[in-house]
Write a protein that holds these residues in place. Structure first.
Motif, mmCIF file in Angstrom:
data_model
loop_
_atom_site.group_PDB
_atom_site.id
_atom_site.type_symbol
_atom_site.label_atom_id
_atom_site.label_comp_id
_atom_site.label_asym_id
_atom_site.label_seq_id
_atom_site.Cartn_x
_atom_site.Cartn_y
_atom_site.Cartn_z
ATOM 1 N N MET A 1 64.505 97.894 65.018
ATOM 2 C CA MET A 1 63.651 98.020 66.183
ATOM 3 C C MET A 1 64.504 98.267 67.429
ATOM 4 O O MET A 1 65.575 97.691 67.568
ATOM 5 C CB MET A 1 62.832 96.761 66.397
ATOM 6 N N LEU A 2 63.982 99.085 68.285
ATOM 7 C CA LEU A 2 64.670 99.410 69.535
ATOM 8 C C LEU A 2 64.256 98.441 70.644
ATOM 9 O O LEU A 2 63.227 97.780 70.557
ATOM 10 C CB LEU A 2 64.333 100.834 69.962
ATOM 11 N N SER A 3 65.030 98.424 71.688
ATOM 12 C CA SER A 3 64.712 97.630 72.865
ATOM 13 C C SER A 3 63.549 98.264 73.621
ATOM 14 O O SER A 3 63.429 99.494 73.674
ATOM 15 C CB SER A 3 65.945 97.584 73.781
ATOM 16 N N PRO A 4 62.699 97.458 74.250
ATOM 17 C CA PRO A 4 61.638 98.041 75.070
ATOM 18 C C PRO A 4 62.199 98.874 76.225
ATOM 19 O O PRO A 4 61.524 99.763 76.741
ATOM 20 C CB PRO A 4 60.850 96.839 75.573
ATOM 21 N N TYR A 32 52.478 99.091 77.163
ATOM 22 C CA TYR A 32 51.533 98.244 76.435
ATOM 23 C C TYR A 32 50.593 99.082 75.559
ATOM 24 O O TYR A 32 50.383 98.778 74.379
ATOM 25 C CB TYR A 32 50.702 97.389 77.395
ATOM 26 N N LEU A 33 50.030 100.117 76.121
ATOM 27 C CA LEU A 33 49.086 100.953 75.370
ATOM 28 C C LEU A 33 49.763 101.622 74.178
ATOM 29 O O LEU A 33 49.177 101.716 73.095
ATOM 30 C CB LEU A 33 48.462 101.993 76.288
ATOM 31 N N THR A 34 50.991 102.059 74.349
ATOM 32 C CA THR A 34 51.738 102.672 73.248
ATOM 33 C C THR A 34 52.026 101.628 72.178
ATOM 34 O O THR A 34 51.856 101.886 70.980
ATOM 35 C CB THR A 34 53.048 103.305 73.764
ATOM 36 N N TYR A 35 52.442 100.456 72.597
ATOM 37 C CA TYR A 35 52.704 99.355 71.669
ATOM 38 C C TYR A 35 51.438 99.001 70.887
ATOM 39 O O TYR A 35 51.473 98.839 69.669
ATOM 40 C CB TYR A 35 53.205 98.154 72.460
ATOM 41 N N ALA A 36 50.326 98.870 71.595
ATOM 42 C CA ALA A 36 49.060 98.497 70.954
ATOM 43 C C ALA A 36 48.628 99.555 69.943
ATOM 44 O O ALA A 36 48.188 99.225 68.833
ATOM 45 C CB ALA A 36 47.979 98.298 72.014
ATOM 46 N N ARG A 37 48.749 100.803 70.325
ATOM 47 C CA ARG A 37 48.360 101.882 69.419
ATOM 48 C C ARG A 37 49.257 101.906 68.183
ATOM 49 O O ARG A 37 48.785 102.072 67.067
ATOM 50 C CB ARG A 37 48.405 103.230 70.152
ATOM 51 N N TYR A 38 50.557 101.727 68.392
ATOM 52 C CA TYR A 38 51.513 101.707 67.289
ATOM 53 C C TYR A 38 51.210 100.534 66.347
ATOM 54 O O TYR A 38 51.204 100.691 65.130
ATOM 55 C CB TYR A 38 52.936 101.606 67.844
ATOM 56 N N LEU A 39 50.962 99.372 66.922
ATOM 57 C CA LEU A 39 50.647 98.189 66.115
ATOM 58 C C LEU A 39 49.388 98.421 65.289
ATOM 59 O O LEU A 39 49.334 98.055 64.109
ATOM 60 C CB LEU A 39 50.482 96.975 67.030
ATOM 61 N N PRO A 45 54.980 95.715 64.876
ATOM 62 C CA PRO A 45 55.277 95.836 66.307
ATOM 63 C C PRO A 45 56.347 96.892 66.564
ATOM 64 O O PRO A 45 57.194 97.156 65.713
ATOM 65 C CB PRO A 45 55.763 94.446 66.703
ATOM 66 N N LEU A 46 56.300 97.479 67.737
ATOM 67 C CA LEU A 46 57.253 98.507 68.139
ATOM 68 C C LEU A 46 58.594 97.885 68.506
ATOM 69 O O LEU A 46 59.638 98.495 68.327
ATOM 70 C CB LEU A 46 56.672 99.267 69.336
ATOM 71 N N PHE A 47 58.575 96.657 69.032
ATOM 72 C CA PHE A 47 59.802 95.945 69.396
ATOM 73 C C PHE A 47 59.540 94.443 69.311
ATOM 74 O O PHE A 47 58.396 94.011 69.164
ATOM 75 C CB PHE A 47 60.302 96.341 70.794
ATOM 76 N N HIS A 48 60.618 93.650 69.387
ATOM 77 C CA HIS A 48 60.528 92.201 69.194
ATOM 78 C C HIS A 48 59.994 91.439 70.402
ATOM 79 O O HIS A 48 59.383 90.383 70.242
ATOM 80 C CB HIS A 48 61.895 91.622 68.826
ATOM 81 N N GLU A 49 60.236 91.919 71.593
ATOM 82 C CA GLU A 49 59.822 91.194 72.793
ATOM 83 C C GLU A 49 58.300 91.081 72.855
ATOM 84 O O GLU A 49 57.586 91.950 72.389
ATOM 85 C CB GLU A 49 60.350 91.899 74.052
ATOM 86 N N HIS A 50 57.852 90.010 73.460
ATOM 87 C CA HIS A 50 56.417 89.724 73.551
ATOM 88 C C HIS A 50 55.857 90.180 74.897
ATOM 89 O O HIS A 50 56.542 90.183 75.904
ATOM 90 C CB HIS A 50 56.163 88.229 73.396
#
Length: 149
Positions: A1-4, A32-39, A45-50
């Motif tokens: 996973m890459l960094s945000p 956020y929208l990209t993360y949500a869509r990817y999830l 998850p796209l990355f580890h951070e919350h």
């Protein structure tokens, strides 16, 4: 996973290429929208951070800290690593670019305040929690619902 931060740099790159202003608020919401869509699409998850529950919607604090100096202004430069390089997502990452392109096409023209309203309306992951962090299952549902409308 890459960094945000790498995903943020990729979004900044798109904004600079297209001449589209990108404030820190807008960056957070597009992330956020990209993360949500990817999830939703890939069930990971796209990355580890919350994402944290902040006043104006979901925020990744490391991204906030990196770009806070811009305040309400447009971000006009990348975040550089310790060796002076700019890291962006590899063009071969089809999953990310599928989601990011969909988000950019649908929401890229919106202002940060408009996106903030979208990401913390009633029924969103942000509205469902009172604690510090958004839940993955709620973010996944945003990735479905916000693109079905």
């Amino acid at each position: 996973m890459l960094s945000p931060l790498i995903y943020a740099n990729t979004m900044i790159q798109r904004a600079l290429e297209t001449g589209s202003p990108l404030s820190p608020l807008k960056l957070q919401k597009l992330l956020y929208l990209t993360y949500a869509r990817y999830l939703y699409l890939y069930d990971e998850p796209l990355f580890h951070e919350h994402f944290e529950r902040w006043r104006y919607g979901p925020v990744v604090s490391v991204v906030y800290d990196a770009f806070r100096r811009y305040k309400n202004d447009s971000i006009d430069d990348f975040l550089y690593d310790h060796q002076g390089r700019v890291a962006v997502v590899d063009r071969g990452d089809r999953g990310f670019y599928r989601c990011f392109n969909e988000v950019w096409e649908r929401f890229g023209r919106c202002e940060g305040v408009q996106l903030s309203a979208i990401t913390h309306n009633q029924g969103t992951a942000w509205s469902k929690v009172s604690e510090a962090f958004l839940r993955l299952e709620d973010i996944r549902e945003d990735g479905r619902r916000l693109f079905a409308e």
